[in-house]
Design a protein around this motif. Structure first.
Motif, mmCIF file in Angstrom:
data_model
loop_
_atom_site.group_PDB
_atom_site.id
_atom_site.type_symbol
_atom_site.label_atom_id
_atom_site.label_comp_id
_atom_site.label_asym_id
_atom_site.label_seq_id
_atom_site.Cartn_x
_atom_site.Cartn_y
_atom_site.Cartn_z
ATOM 1 N N ARG A 148 0.817 -1.216 0.000
ATOM 2 C CA ARG A 148 0.000 0.000 0.000
ATOM 3 C C ARG A 148 0.846 1.260 0.000
ATOM 4 N NH1 ARG A 148 -5.294 1.829 3.570
ATOM 5 N NH2 ARG A 148 -5.519 3.835 2.518
ATOM 6 N N GLU A 149 1.926 1.263 0.762
ATOM 7 C CA GLU A 149 2.725 2.482 0.885
ATOM 8 C C GLU A 149 3.338 2.900 -0.439
ATOM 9 O OE1 GLU A 149 6.485 4.229 3.515
ATOM 10 O OE2 GLU A 149 5.610 2.286 3.978
ATOM 11 N N SER A 150 3.901 1.937 -1.177
ATOM 12 C CA SER A 150 4.558 2.277 -2.439
ATOM 13 C C SER A 150 3.618 2.176 -3.634
ATOM 14 C CB SER A 150 5.746 1.339 -2.665
ATOM 15 O OG SER A 150 5.306 0.009 -2.879
ATOM 16 N N GLY A 151 2.543 1.402 -3.483
ATOM 17 C CA GLY A 151 1.644 1.171 -4.603
ATOM 18 C C GLY A 151 2.209 0.201 -5.624
ATOM 19 N N GLU A 152 3.344 -0.421 -5.306
ATOM 20 C CA GLU A 152 4.020 -1.317 -6.228
ATOM 21 C C GLU A 152 3.784 -2.775 -5.849
ATOM 22 O OE1 GLU A 152 5.658 -0.282 -8.920
ATOM 23 O OE2 GLU A 152 5.160 1.806 -8.405
ATOM 24 N N VAL A 153 3.860 -3.630 -6.874
ATOM 25 C CA VAL A 153 3.821 -5.068 -6.645
ATOM 26 C C VAL A 153 5.241 -5.543 -6.377
ATOM 27 C CG1 VAL A 153 3.319 -7.323 -7.655
ATOM 28 C CG2 VAL A 153 1.772 -5.395 -8.069
ATOM 29 N N GLN A 154 5.446 -6.228 -5.255
ATOM 30 C CA GLN A 154 6.773 -6.665 -4.839
ATOM 31 C C GLN A 154 6.760 -8.170 -4.612
ATOM 32 O OE1 GLN A 154 7.466 -4.595 -1.187
ATOM 33 N NE2 GLN A 154 7.421 -2.553 -2.109
ATOM 34 N N ARG A 155 7.957 -8.773 -4.720
ATOM 35 C CA ARG A 155 8.103 -10.166 -4.270
ATOM 36 C C ARG A 155 8.830 -10.138 -2.943
ATOM 37 N NH1 ARG A 155 6.706 -14.798 -5.384
ATOM 38 N NH2 ARG A 155 5.787 -14.046 -7.321
ATOM 39 N N LEU A 156 8.184 -10.634 -1.914
ATOM 40 C CA LEU A 156 8.758 -10.658 -0.575
ATOM 41 C C LEU A 156 9.137 -12.080 -0.222
ATOM 42 C CD1 LEU A 156 6.257 -8.348 1.375
ATOM 43 C CD2 LEU A 156 8.380 -7.716 0.225
ATOM 44 N N ALA A 157 10.393 -12.262 0.197
ATOM 45 C CA ALA A 157 10.840 -13.579 0.646
ATOM 46 C C ALA A 157 10.161 -13.926 1.955
ATOM 47 C CB ALA A 157 12.354 -13.587 0.810
ATOM 48 N N ALA A 158 10.041 -15.221 2.226
ATOM 49 C CA ALA A 158 9.383 -15.665 3.453
ATOM 50 C C ALA A 158 10.017 -15.034 4.678
ATOM 51 C CB ALA A 158 9.438 -17.187 3.542
ATOM 52 N N GLU A 159 11.346 -14.874 4.664
ATOM 53 C CA GLU A 159 12.042 -14.303 5.825
ATOM 54 C C GLU A 159 11.590 -12.882 6.117
ATOM 55 O OE1 GLU A 159 13.518 -15.680 3.194
ATOM 56 O OE2 GLU A 159 14.086 -17.613 4.085
ATOM 57 N N GLN A 160 11.192 -12.150 5.099
ATOM 58 C CA GLN A 160 10.756 -10.765 5.293
ATOM 59 C C GLN A 160 9.406 -10.676 5.992
ATOM 60 O OE1 GLN A 160 11.762 -9.969 0.883
ATOM 61 N NE2 GLN A 160 11.849 -7.942 1.803
ATOM 62 N N LEU A 161 8.670 -11.782 6.010
ATOM 63 C CA LEU A 161 7.337 -11.766 6.613
ATOM 64 C C LEU A 161 7.358 -12.034 8.107
ATOM 65 C CD1 LEU A 161 5.354 -13.683 3.856
ATOM 66 C CD2 LEU A 161 5.594 -11.221 4.166
ATOM 67 N N GLN A 162 8.527 -12.404 8.654
ATOM 68 C CA GLN A 162 8.682 -12.620 10.103
ATOM 69 C C GLN A 162 7.580 -13.551 10.630
ATOM 70 O OE1 GLN A 162 8.902 -8.733 11.977
ATOM 71 N NE2 GLN A 162 10.011 -7.895 10.227
ATOM 72 N N LEU A 163 7.477 -14.702 10.025
ATOM 73 C CA LEU A 163 6.412 -15.634 10.373
ATOM 74 C C LEU A 163 6.661 -16.251 11.741
ATOM 75 C CD1 LEU A 163 6.027 -17.429 6.934
ATOM 76 C CD2 LEU A 163 4.624 -15.588 7.853
ATOM 77 N N GLY A 164 5.616 -16.276 12.564
ATOM 78 C CA GLY A 164 5.667 -16.894 13.876
ATOM 79 C C GLY A 164 4.398 -17.693 14.088
ATOM 80 N N TYR A 165 4.152 -18.087 15.332
ATOM 81 C CA TYR A 165 2.961 -18.874 15.641
ATOM 82 C C TYR A 165 1.707 -18.039 15.386
ATOM 83 C CZ TYR A 165 -0.639 -21.230 18.374
ATOM 84 O OH TYR A 165 -1.810 -21.820 18.779
ATOM 85 N N ARG A 166 0.966 -18.387 14.331
ATOM 86 C CA ARG A 166 -0.249 -17.706 13.883
ATOM 87 C C ARG A 166 -0.002 -16.195 13.770
ATOM 88 N NH1 ARG A 166 -0.046 -22.048 13.430
ATOM 89 N NH2 ARG A 166 -1.392 -23.732 14.154
ATOM 90 N N ASP A 167 1.160 -15.840 13.229
ATOM 91 C CA ASP A 167 1.560 -14.434 13.220
ATOM 92 C C ASP A 167 2.441 -14.155 12.006
ATOM 93 O OD1 ASP A 167 1.657 -11.844 14.246
ATOM 94 O OD2 ASP A 167 3.484 -12.235 15.366
ATOM 95 N N SER A 168 2.441 -12.888 11.581
ATOM 96 C CA SER A 168 3.281 -12.453 10.471
ATOM 97 C C SER A 168 3.394 -10.936 10.501
ATOM 98 C CB SER A 168 2.676 -12.880 9.134
ATOM 99 O OG SER A 168 1.477 -12.150 8.894
#
Length: 397
Positions: A148-168
């Motif tokens: 939303r901030e940039s308005g651009e379509v990006q590819r985000l690696a899984a590590e960038q999503l900071q995935l945790g227990y039922r969390d991101s």
């Protein structure tokens, strides 16, 4: 589907009033266009996938609801992946269980224990869905994300999503829309030809030679249902069938004729507490260790000082964290299966205390009232405050 369609028809809990208007995106491009237009407008809007993790208030939504209905999956040619690995791209609106079924049919492992989870693929990384020892984070490669901030379509690696227990990171405020997800699955692990008779005891329901194997079974209840030990592998089809049977026994496989499945799945997350607090609970309260962080070295060596490393001082070891069973806490706080408040259409599932169900004609207010009662009972009995797992709109616990 008209703009007056109540959200009770678009969510698995089957409660909620209408939206002011409803938009449907049937492709990734439509999803980008609609989301961008809505961001630039003044009205509030809500992104809705399968509605399996959403509880909407009885008044409905005072704006636009954008339904994600983009479907499709394709294998991505990725020369960086080793032999036996498949990179699969799935559009955000693809039904999750249909995706799992397709993977199992092709003999690809990595998501078989996630069978039967309702909802769409695009919501999976937001919640980091998981069940029976597998989590999306085990196989997620990346996502295509409209920021939303940039308005651009990006590819985000899984590590960038900071995935945790039922969390991101998305759940915690990274604002945008998931357009597709890429999974890394295993292909080619198969059963060896059968051993000669008498070499060892034949396994129960011995699989055929060449049949694709699952990832190692990590969850004790699933291993018991399969008649194997944790760490064993079984044919992916067999594991999927066992998971579906287990989920059905708990009323969390969607069935329009079974009110026990009119729910948002697990209504509360399993709380994570310190080991010290866990020791205050009854001995029979289930508890599961959460992975420890590696502590930093407590002291600085002479060699490190000579190399310019700053002085370190002894630090207390971080206290271990323990995951509790929300279902056990609820049932042992005096809220049994099938419990409902007088006159309410909402009830605890008759199969599993972690689910709040719509027994037919329930209102969102009744669902919230029952959830508040459960939270209060568990807090009074054990000092633990349960957190809701689904997204609640216009409702407070």
């Amino acid at each position: 589907m008209g703009d007056d369609t109540p959200l009770s028809q678009l969510t698995t809990m089957r409660v909620g009033g209408p939206a002011e208007r409803i938009l449907v995106a049937r492709s990734g491009d439509e999803l980008v266009r609609c989301a961008t237009e809505l961001w630039h407008g003044d009205e509030p809007w809500l992104l809705l996938g399968g509605g399996s993790n959403t509880v909407m208030n009885d008044e409905g939504f005072p704006g636009a609801v954008l339904l994600v209905r983009s479907t499709g999956m394709e294998v991505v040619d990725d020369p960086e992946q080793p032999e036996g690995r498949v990179r699969l791209r799935v559009q955000a609106g693809h039904d999750w269980d249909a995706l799992v079924a397709a993977c199992v049919e092709r003999g690809w492992s990595g998501v078989e224990a996630l069978s039967g989870i309702p909802g769409l693929a695009g919501a999976a990384p937001v919640q980091n869905i998981g069940a029976y020892g597998q989590e999306l984070s085990d196989v997620l490669h990346s996502i295509e994300f409209l920021d939303r901030e940039s308005g651009e379509v990006q590819r985000l690696a899984a590590e960038q999503l900071q995935l945790g227990y039922r969390d991101s990171a998305i759940k915690r405020g990274l604002e945008g829309v998931v357009l597709s997800i890429d999974l890394l699955l295993s292909a080619g692990a198969a059963v060896e030809p059968a051993a000669p008779a008498g070499r060892h005891a034949a396994p129960i329901e011995a699989p055929a030679a060449g049949e694709a194997l699952s990832e190692p079974v990590r969850y004790a209840q699933l291993a018991a249902a399969l008649g194997v030990e944790t760490g064993d592998r079984v044919p992916v089809r067999r594991l999927r069938d066992a998971v579906l049977r287990l989920r059905a026994s708990k009323g969390v496989v969607l069935d329009p004729d079974d009110h026990d499945t009119w729910s948002a799945g697990s209504f509360f997350t399993n709380p994570i507490v310190t080991e010290r607090f866990a020791r205050t609970l009854p001995e029979n309260a289930p508890r599961f260790p959460v992975g420890d962080d590696e502590p930093a070295p407590a002291v600085t060596t002479l060699e490190e000082l000579a190399a310019g490393v700053p002085m370190r001082f002894p630090q207390p070891a971080p206290e271990r964290r323990i995951k509790l069973s929300a279902a056990w806490l609820i049932e042992n706080s005096g809220v049994p299966r099938g419990f409902r408040l007088p006159g309410s259409g909402a009830a605890i599932s008759s199969k599993h205390t972690l689910a709040i169900t719509n027994r037919g004609g329930a209102t969102a207010a009744q669902v919230a009232e029952l959830a508040r009662f459960v939270v209060q009972r568990v807090q009074q009995e054990f000092g633990v405050i349960l957190a809701p797992e689904p997204n609640l709109y216009g409702l407070e616990l």
